[in-house]
Scaffold this motif. Structure first.
Motif, PDB file in Angstrom:
ATOM      1  N   LEU A 128       0.831  -1.202   0.000  1.00  0.00           N
ATOM      2  CA  LEU A 128       0.000   0.000   0.000  1.00  0.00           C
ATOM      3  C   LEU A 128       0.869   1.257   0.000  1.00  0.00           C
ATOM      4  N   TYR A 129       1.896   1.279   0.853  1.00  0.00           N
ATOM      5  CA  TYR A 129       2.781   2.436   0.904  1.00  0.00           C
ATOM      6  C   TYR A 129       3.576   2.572  -0.387  1.00  0.00           C
ATOM      7  N   SER A 130       4.012   1.460  -0.954  1.00  0.00           N
ATOM      8  CA  SER A 130       4.765   1.499  -2.206  1.00  0.00           C
ATOM      9  C   SER A 130       3.893   2.019  -3.346  1.00  0.00           C
ATOM     10  N   PHE A 131       2.658   1.549  -3.413  1.00  0.00           N
ATOM     11  CA  PHE A 131       1.724   1.995  -4.453  1.00  0.00           C
ATOM     12  C   PHE A 131       1.440   3.486  -4.307  1.00  0.00           C
ATOM     13  N   THR A 132       1.177   3.911  -3.072  1.00  0.00           N
ATOM     14  CA  THR A 132       0.885   5.326  -2.822  1.00  0.00           C
ATOM     15  C   THR A 132       2.082   6.199  -3.167  1.00  0.00           C
ATOM     16  N   ALA A 133       3.283   5.763  -2.782  1.00  0.00           N
ATOM     17  CA  ALA A 133       4.500   6.526  -3.072  1.00  0.00           C
ATOM     18  C   ALA A 133       4.712   6.660  -4.578  1.00  0.00           C
ATOM     19  N   LEU A 134       4.458   5.581  -5.321  1.00  0.00           N
ATOM     20  CA  LEU A 134       4.624   5.616  -6.772  1.00  0.00           C
ATOM     21  C   LEU A 134       3.653   6.607  -7.409  1.00  0.00           C
ATOM     22  N   VAL A 135       2.394   6.581  -6.957  1.00  0.00           N
ATOM     23  CA  VAL A 135       1.386   7.501  -7.503  1.00  0.00           C
ATOM     24  C   VAL A 135       1.770   8.958  -7.220  1.00  0.00           C
ATOM     25  N   ILE A 136       2.215   9.233  -5.987  1.00  0.00           N
ATOM     26  CA  ILE A 136       2.574  10.604  -5.609  1.00  0.00           C
ATOM     27  C   ILE A 136       3.809  11.069  -6.377  1.00  0.00           C
ATOM     28  N   LEU A 137       4.796  10.194  -6.554  1.00  0.00           N
ATOM     29  CA  LEU A 137       5.994  10.555  -7.308  1.00  0.00           C
ATOM     30  C   LEU A 137       5.657  10.866  -8.758  1.00  0.00           C
ATOM     31  N   LEU A 138       4.779  10.060  -9.353  1.00  0.00           N
ATOM     32  CA  LEU A 138       4.350  10.319 -10.732  1.00  0.00           C
ATOM     33  C   LEU A 138       3.595  11.638 -10.827  1.00  0.00           C
ATOM     34  N   LEU A 139       2.732  11.894  -9.851  1.00  0.00           N
ATOM     35  CA  LEU A 139       1.974  13.143  -9.828  1.00  0.00           C
ATOM     36  C   LEU A 139       2.907  14.341  -9.669  1.00  0.00           C
ATOM     37  N   TYR A 140       3.880  14.216  -8.773  1.00  0.00           N
ATOM     38  CA  TYR A 140       4.841  15.303  -8.525  1.00  0.00           C
ATOM     39  C   TYR A 140       5.691  15.562  -9.765  1.00  0.00           C
ATOM     40  N   SER A 141       6.112  14.499 -10.434  1.00  0.00           N
ATOM     41  CA  SER A 141       6.916  14.639 -11.644  1.00  0.00           C
ATOM     42  C   SER A 141       6.118  15.281 -12.766  1.00  0.00           C
ATOM     43  N   ALA A 142       4.856  14.849 -12.922  1.00  0.00           N
ATOM     44  CA  ALA A 142       4.003  15.431 -13.952  1.00  0.00           C
ATOM     45  C   ALA A 142       3.749  16.907 -13.680  1.00  0.00           C
ATOM     46  N   SER A 143       3.562  17.255 -12.416  1.00  0.00           N
ATOM     47  CA  SER A 143       3.359  18.649 -12.033  1.00  0.00           C
ATOM     48  C   SER A 143       4.607  19.475 -12.350  1.00  0.00           C
ATOM     49  N   TRP A 144       5.789  18.922 -12.060  1.00  0.00           N
ATOM     50  CA  TRP A 144       7.037  19.627 -12.359  1.00  0.00           C
ATOM     51  C   TRP A 144       7.172  19.883 -13.857  1.00  0.00           C
ATOM     52  N   LEU A 145       6.887  18.896 -14.683  1.00  0.00           N
ATOM     53  CA  LEU A 145       6.980  19.067 -16.131  1.00  0.00           C
ATOM     54  C   LEU A 145       5.988  20.116 -16.633  1.00  0.00           C
ATOM     55  N   LEU A 146       4.777  20.100 -16.072  1.00  0.00           N
ATOM     56  CA  LEU A 146       3.774  21.083 -16.463  1.00  0.00           C
ATOM     57  C   LEU A 146       4.189  22.491 -16.042  1.00  0.00           C
ATOM     58  N   SER A 147       4.678  22.628 -14.805  1.00  0.00           N
ATOM     59  CA  SER A 147       5.123  23.938 -14.320  1.00  0.00           C
ATOM     60  C   SER A 147       6.285  24.468 -15.153  1.00  0.00           C
ATOM     61  N   MET A 148       7.199  23.580 -15.510  1.00  0.00           N
ATOM     62  CA  MET A 148       8.340  23.991 -16.315  1.00  0.00           C
ATOM     63  C   MET A 148       7.883  24.466 -17.695  1.00  0.00           C
ATOM     64  N   ARG A 149       6.914  23.779 -18.260  1.00  0.00           N
ATOM     65  CA  ARG A 149       6.378  24.168 -19.568  1.00  0.00           C
ATOM     66  C   ARG A 149       5.707  25.548 -19.488  1.00  0.00           C
ATOM     67  N   ILE A 150       4.945  25.763 -18.422  1.00  0.00           N
ATOM     68  CA  ILE A 150       4.255  27.047 -18.240  1.00  0.00           C
ATOM     69  C   ILE A 150       5.267  28.171 -18.027  1.00  0.00           C
ATOM     70  N   TYR A 151       6.260  27.934 -17.175  1.00  0.00           N
ATOM     71  CA  TYR A 151       7.233  28.977 -16.821  1.00  0.00           C
ATOM     72  C   TYR A 151       8.121  29.353 -17.997  1.00  0.00           C
ATOM     73  N   GLU A 152       8.463  28.366 -18.841  1.00  0.00           N
ATOM     74  CA  GLU A 152       9.300  28.644 -19.992  1.00  0.00           C
ATOM     75  C   GLU A 152       8.608  29.560 -20.981  1.00  0.00           C
ATOM     76  N   ARG A 153       7.286  29.525 -21.001  1.00  0.00           N
ATOM     77  CA  ARG A 153       6.533  30.354 -21.946  1.00  0.00           C
ATOM     78  C   ARG A 153       6.084  31.684 -21.328  1.00  0.00           C
ATOM     79  N   LYS A 154       6.360  31.869 -20.042  1.00  0.00           N
ATOM     80  CA  LYS A 154       5.889  33.054 -19.350  1.00  0.00           C
ATOM     81  C   LYS A 154       6.738  34.261 -19.716  1.00  0.00           C
ATOM     82  N   VAL A 155       6.063  35.410 -19.878  1.00  0.00           N
ATOM     83  CA  VAL A 155       6.742  36.647 -20.227  1.00  0.00           C
ATOM     84  C   VAL A 155       6.742  37.581 -19.021  1.00  0.00           C
ATOM     85  N   PHE A 156       7.908  38.101 -18.653  1.00  0.00           N
ATOM     86  CA  PHE A 156       8.027  39.017 -17.514  1.00  0.00           C
ATOM     87  C   PHE A 156       8.304  40.441 -18.021  1.00  0.00           C
TER      88      PHE A 156
END
Length: 205
Positions: free
Chosen positions: A177-205
């Motif tokens: 259960l802990y291994s499954f939960t950890a895997l899901v959270i790591l995948l979610l965190y990684s996907a969030s990082w990739l999405l944030s990086m994509r958004i930030y790279e296109r952001k204009v300051f």
């Protein structure tokens, strides 16, 4: 990378005594779970780092320095884990010194705290990179009102659709259960990082 994480600490150096004061006060209050205290203080610290970056136009300064936008985003995601670990360490050490509470913060509490924070930040980080603070506040209030009125309907649908999933998870051995939960959270965190990086790279300051 380390300097970017250290910057988030220095920028809040005046607020650090406030965090420590809140932690000390909570040690004297019965019924305050230490994992919840670690969650609240860590999230507050991390969200304030975003607030000060926008308030003082630090993002404009960062983009003029020899850091790539990828490094800036990675520093936020890694920094969140570093800050969480620091707050957990302070709370465990303070609890031991003040009340001898070394056993009340178990390894399960540590995993729960990291898991909750990573899951929560995975959702809100991309919004922080996409929208300004004032828009996030308005969106949060609207979402709160909608959630209050739609709570019963959502919970009914949720229970009907996910009851079997919960039964399956409950039947798993604790390690799986802990291994499954950890895997899901790591995948979610990684996907969030990739999405944030994509958004930030296109952001204009």
């Amino acid at each position: 990378m380390v300097n970017l994480i250290w910057k988030d600490i220095l920028i809040q150096k005046r607020q650090i005594p406030i965090y420590l004061g809140i932690i000390i006060l909570c040690f004297w209050e019965d019924g305050v779970p230490l994992w919840w205290l670690a969650f609240i203080t860590s999230i507050s610290f991390i969200m304030n780092a975003f607030y000060y970056d926008e308030k003082d136009n630090i993002n404009i300064l960062l983009n003029s320095l020899p850091y790539t936008r990828k490094q800036i985003v990675i520093s936020k995601y890694l920094g969140a884990l570093v800050f969480t670990g620091l707050f957990i360490g302070v709370i465990m050490g303070g609890g031991f010194i003040i009340n001898g509470m070394e056993l009340s913060f178990s390894w399960k509490d540590i995993l729960h705290t990291f898991g909750l924070i990573m899951a929560f930040l995975s959702i809100i980080f991309p919004f922080f990179y996409k929208f300004k603070q004032q828009y996030l506040m308005i969106g949060a209030m609207v979402l709160f009102v909608v959630a209050v009125f739609a709570f019963r309907i959502v919970m009914q649908i949720f229970n009907e659709q996910f009851d079997k999933v919960f039964q399956w998870l409950a039947s798993l051995p604790e390690l799986q259960l802990y291994s499954f939960t950890a895997l899901v959270i790591l995948l979610l965190y990684s996907a969030s990082w990739l999405l944030s990086m994509r958004i930030y790279e296109r952001k204009v300051f």
